[in-house]
Design a protein around this motif. Structure first.
Motif, PDB file in Angstrom:
ATOM      1  N   ALA A  66      81.254  28.629  29.339  1.00  0.00           N
ATOM      2  CA  ALA A  66      82.018  27.531  28.732  1.00  0.00           C
ATOM      3  C   ALA A  66      81.882  26.247  29.557  1.00  0.00           C
ATOM      4  O   ALA A  66      81.722  25.156  28.998  1.00  0.00           O
ATOM      5  CB  ALA A  66      83.484  27.922  28.594  1.00  0.00           C
ATOM      6  N   GLN A  67      81.945  26.372  30.879  1.00  0.00           N
ATOM      7  CA  GLN A  67      81.797  25.198  31.736  1.00  0.00           C
ATOM      8  C   GLN A  67      80.405  24.589  31.587  1.00  0.00           C
ATOM      9  O   GLN A  67      80.265  23.368  31.478  1.00  0.00           O
ATOM     10  CB  GLN A  67      82.013  25.577  33.209  1.00  0.00           C
ATOM     11  CG  GLN A  67      83.426  25.930  33.570  1.00  0.00           C
ATOM     12  CD  GLN A  67      83.506  26.523  34.973  1.00  0.00           C
ATOM     13  OE1 GLN A  67      82.586  27.195  35.440  1.00  0.00           O
ATOM     14  NE2 GLN A  67      84.623  26.281  35.645  1.00  0.00           N
ATOM     15  N   MET A  68      79.407  25.444  31.589  1.00  0.00           N
ATOM     16  CA  MET A  68      78.040  24.952  31.495  1.00  0.00           C
ATOM     17  C   MET A  68      77.787  24.292  30.147  1.00  0.00           C
ATOM     18  O   MET A  68      77.136  23.241  30.079  1.00  0.00           O
ATOM     19  CB  MET A  68      77.058  26.095  31.751  1.00  0.00           C
ATOM     20  CG  MET A  68      77.083  26.567  33.202  1.00  0.00           C
ATOM     21  SD  MET A  68      76.226  28.122  33.544  1.00  0.00           S
ATOM     22  CE  MET A  68      74.618  27.841  32.905  1.00  0.00           C
ATOM     23  N   ALA A  69      78.297  24.874  29.077  1.00  0.00           N
ATOM     24  CA  ALA A  69      78.140  24.280  27.746  1.00  0.00           C
ATOM     25  C   ALA A  69      78.872  22.939  27.674  1.00  0.00           C
ATOM     26  O   ALA A  69      78.357  21.968  27.108  1.00  0.00           O
ATOM     27  CB  ALA A  69      78.648  25.236  26.672  1.00  0.00           C
ATOM     28  N   GLY A  70      80.065  22.881  28.252  1.00  0.00           N
ATOM     29  CA  GLY A  70      80.833  21.635  28.262  1.00  0.00           C
ATOM     30  C   GLY A  70      80.104  20.534  29.009  1.00  0.00           C
ATOM     31  O   GLY A  70      80.031  19.385  28.550  1.00  0.00           O
TER      32      GLY A  70
END
Length: 182
Positions: free
Chosen positions: A59-63
């Protein structure tokens, strides 16, 4: 560039025992097996260096990737912009790593693809694999806080095609190179 070569060498040496245990090339007694080993070890080093970055949860990487796409932070989609800047501000170290390095590090990819697998010796296949790997790497770099640059794609593609071209020249000079292919 010395730091990159040291990291690359360390990765290759770390991967070597794994390769030897899995493949046991001395038992196969085929020159192709050793060439395949060199190709796999090279690719391990290349991918480890290219995918070195800031990781987090999916989720962090996608964000972060979405934010970078929206803002354009460290993303260059204008062809030849970075290459032109490297030549305008002629810093030999930067030019060597970013232009020459991006070409040279993909030469073995193109060379190995056509050396080891006969089915990869058609131009559309060479183009697809050459673009495919570098596009995959640049896309992944979007997620791990690395710069994303269409010029890297151009330079890596150039290096890969140059590697395939070197194979074809070598094949004319040394027809025995065919013994490495399957």
């Amino acid at each position: 560039m010395g730091v990159y070569l040291l990291k690359f060498g360390t990765i290759v040496l770390a991967a070597l025992p794994v390769w030897l245990l899995i493949r046991r090339p001395w038992k196969r007694k085929q020159p192709r097996e050793w060439a395949l080993g060199a190709f796999v070890l090279f690719m391990a080093g290349l991918l480890a260096l290219a995918l070195e970055g800031e990781y987090g949860t999916p989720a962090q990487m996608a964000g972060r990737a979405l934010t970078r796409i929206r803002t354009g932070e460290r993303v260059n989609l204008i062809p030849f912009r970075a290459i032109t800047l490297y030549f305008e501000h002629l810093d030999v170290g930067v030019l060597g790593i970013n232009v020459i390095g991006n070409i040279i590090m993909f030469v073995p990819w193109g060379f190995g693809l056509v050396l080891l697998w006969k089915k990869n010796r058609r131009l559309p296949v060479i183009i697809a694999f050459s673009l495919g790997l570098t596009l995959l790497i640049e896309t992944c770099q979007l997620f791990i806080e690395r710069s994303v640059d269409v010029d890297d794609l151009i330079l890596n593609f150039t290096g890969s095609c140059l590697g395939a071209g070197i194979f074809y020249v070598l094949k004319r000079i040394w027809p025995g190179v065919e013994r490495f292919a399957r």
